[in-house]
Design an enzyme around this catalytic site. Sequence first.
Site, PDB file in Angstrom:
ATOM      1  N   ARG A  51       1.406 -29.670 -43.274  1.00 45.33           N
ATOM      2  CA  ARG A  51       0.201 -29.837 -44.038  1.00 45.33           C
ATOM      3  C   ARG A  51      -0.630 -28.404 -43.758  1.00 45.33           C
ATOM      4  NH1 ARG A  51      -1.539 -27.872 -39.940  1.00 45.33           N
ATOM      5  NH2 ARG A  51      -3.899 -28.240 -40.471  1.00 45.33           N
ATOM      6  N   GLY A  52      -1.706 -28.242 -44.228  1.00 44.61           N
ATOM      7  CA  GLY A  52      -2.318 -26.838 -44.310  1.00 44.61           C
ATOM      8  C   GLY A  52      -2.217 -26.338 -45.639  1.00 44.61           C
ATOM      9  N   ALA A  53      -3.320 -25.656 -46.196  1.00 49.33           N
ATOM     10  CA  ALA A  53      -3.033 -25.198 -47.572  1.00 49.33           C
ATOM     11  C   ALA A  53      -1.726 -24.219 -47.850  1.00 49.33           C
ATOM     12  CB  ALA A  53      -4.314 -24.296 -47.909  1.00 49.33           C
ATOM     13  N   ARG A  94      -1.588 -34.061 -53.121  1.00 50.20           N
ATOM     14  CA  ARG A  94      -3.004 -33.783 -52.192  1.00 50.20           C
ATOM     15  C   ARG A  94      -4.058 -33.016 -53.364  1.00 50.20           C
ATOM     16  NH1 ARG A  94      -2.997 -32.280 -46.021  1.00 50.20           N
ATOM     17  NH2 ARG A  94      -4.925 -33.344 -46.437  1.00 50.20           N
ATOM     18  N   GLN A 203      -6.520 -32.308 -35.933  1.00 48.53           N
ATOM     19  CA  GLN A 203      -5.553 -31.061 -36.033  1.00 48.53           C
ATOM     20  C   GLN A 203      -5.952 -30.096 -34.890  1.00 48.53           C
ATOM     21  OE1 GLN A 203      -6.985 -32.723 -38.319  1.00 48.53           O
ATOM     22  NE2 GLN A 203      -6.075 -32.470 -40.377  1.00 48.53           N
ATOM     23  N   ASP A 244      -9.030 -24.420 -47.701  1.00 51.07           N
ATOM     24  CA  ASP A 244      -8.225 -24.902 -48.721  1.00 51.07           C
ATOM     25  C   ASP A 244      -8.540 -24.537 -49.856  1.00 51.07           C
ATOM     26  OD1 ASP A 244      -8.635 -26.904 -46.108  1.00 51.07           O
ATOM     27  OD2 ASP A 244      -6.639 -27.295 -47.105  1.00 51.07           O
ATOM     28  N   ASN A 254     -13.050 -26.361 -46.790  1.00 49.92           N
ATOM     29  CA  ASN A 254     -12.100 -26.513 -45.559  1.00 49.92           C
ATOM     30  C   ASN A 254     -12.227 -28.075 -45.003  1.00 49.92           C
ATOM     31  OD1 ASN A 254     -10.234 -25.332 -44.015  1.00 49.92           O
ATOM     32  ND2 ASN A 254     -11.903 -25.073 -42.410  1.00 49.92           N
ATOM     33  N   LYS A 255     -11.401 -28.256 -43.873  1.00 51.68           N
ATOM     34  CA  LYS A 255     -11.502 -29.235 -43.050  1.00 51.68           C
ATOM     35  C   LYS A 255     -12.812 -29.826 -43.102  1.00 51.68           C
ATOM     36  CE  LYS A 255      -8.651 -31.471 -42.461  1.00 51.68           C
ATOM     37  NZ  LYS A 255      -8.426 -32.348 -43.469  1.00 51.68           N
TER      38      LYS A 255
HETATM   39  O1  MRU Z   1      -5.884 -32.019 -44.152  1.00 47.98           O
HETATM   40  P1  MRU Z   1      -5.134 -30.434 -43.574  1.00 47.98           P
HETATM   41  O2  MRU Z   1      -4.446 -30.817 -42.262  1.00 47.98           O
HETATM   42  O3  MRU Z   1      -4.159 -30.183 -44.628  1.00 47.98           O
HETATM   43  O4  MRU Z   1      -6.276 -29.730 -43.418  1.00 47.98           O
HETATM   44  C1  MRU Z   1      -5.966 -28.261 -43.439  1.00 47.98           C
HETATM   45  C2  MRU Z   1      -7.142 -27.539 -43.108  1.00 47.98           C
HETATM   46  O5  MRU Z   1      -8.276 -27.898 -43.545  1.00 47.98           O
HETATM   47  C3  MRU Z   1      -6.999 -26.157 -42.993  1.00 47.98           C
HETATM   48  O6  MRU Z   1      -8.155 -25.491 -42.238  1.00 47.98           O
HETATM   49  C4  MRU Z   1      -6.674 -25.131 -44.016  1.00 47.98           C
HETATM   50  O7  MRU Z   1      -5.579 -25.918 -44.871  1.00 47.98           O
HETATM   51  C5  MRU Z   1      -6.572 -23.666 -43.922  1.00 47.98           C
HETATM   52  S1  MRU Z   1      -4.826 -23.651 -43.558  1.00 47.98           S
HETATM   53  C6  MRU Z   1      -4.299 -21.932 -43.295  1.00 47.98           C
END
Ligand code: MRU
Length: 354
Positions: A51-53, A94, A203, A244, A254-255
């Site tokens: 996970r994470g963009a 996603r 996270q 994201d 973002n999250k």
């Molecule tokens: O749902 P996730 O854990 O994939 O969400 C991740 C985030 O929101 C991060 O802050 C974002 O992807 C930036 S990662 C460098």
Amino acid sequence: MKFPTTPIYPVLWQKDKVLLIDQTSLPNEYALVEITRYEDMAKAIKTMIVRGAPAIGVAAAYGMYLGAREIKTDQKTEFFKKLATVAEELRQTRPTAVNLFWAISRMLKTAYESVGTLEEIKQILLTTAQEIQAEDLETCEKIGQHGLEVLPSSPEKLTLLTHCNAGALATAGYGTALGVIRSAWTGGRLERVYADETRPRLQGAKLTAWECVQEGIPITVISDNMAAHCMKLGKIDAVVVGADRIAANGDTANKIGTYALAVVAKMHNVPFFVAAPLSTIDFELENGEQIPIEERHPSEIYQVGETQLCPDGVDYYNPAFDVTPASLINAIITEKGAIKPTELLTLKNPSGVN
Ligand code: MRU
């Protein structure tokens, strides 16, 4: 507990397969998941093993190669038709992180533009996935350096607040927001990082905390509702978060919880930075209202482990991301430097991939 875990590479190509760090097991267990088929890569993205963009982008790129490898035909038309199906399945995993779509488009474009036999095209796809990964690592290191240029000049040692995990685990390695924090640490400019726990998936508490512990970065975990209080007490010098998807006007998804953080940062005059690679900018979208926001299963809210938190008969709403308006963001830190959200269009990539 000691793990042989640094440097942290969440996605690793090994001989003929991909190894993913299972991010759903951290911090209690460091486990690797082997992926040899694109369907399993799609599942790993969906279930947040990865996970994470940017990390999702890298994983999807390898997924495209694995899918291409599975296609058994010597007819180019059939190959491309099947590759389009692989791409579509990976796209469905996603919806918010644009790096996923960016990486898939780049892989498809490479395949269409490559000349040679299908075996050669498959090989080029593997090389392209490896390039996407290597570029992201380099990009994150540059973001880290550019971040140092915009962080407040005093105090000399800063306390930085971050949200979710935008670290090595969320990228090819090093991280975006946590990349800036890493640079500040190695550059002698960090006193401590505060990490929001980041309900509901935690996270911050699990992944950001784990990464900081691996590298000896001093970290204080707070629950999400404590950030305003910490700012009021003057404990936070700046906020740095990842992204994201960023619309052309600088609005940033973002999250979930990032928007609230930006609002309270503004209220307390605490500078608020977004750190992200160019591959996270979606120039097709004029503003943040057009960014699709993923909704995840309500059990992420009503359940912790096997324990149900709320009585039966309650409704739930579980958006995984929110959008922070550009007006609340002091600067977006990219590999090309830190710029005002209003100047984003000057960075538009002429390749047309994003
Ligand atoms: O749902 P996730 O854990 O994939 O969400 C991740 C985030 O929101 C991060 O802050 C974002 O992807 C930036 S990662 C460098």
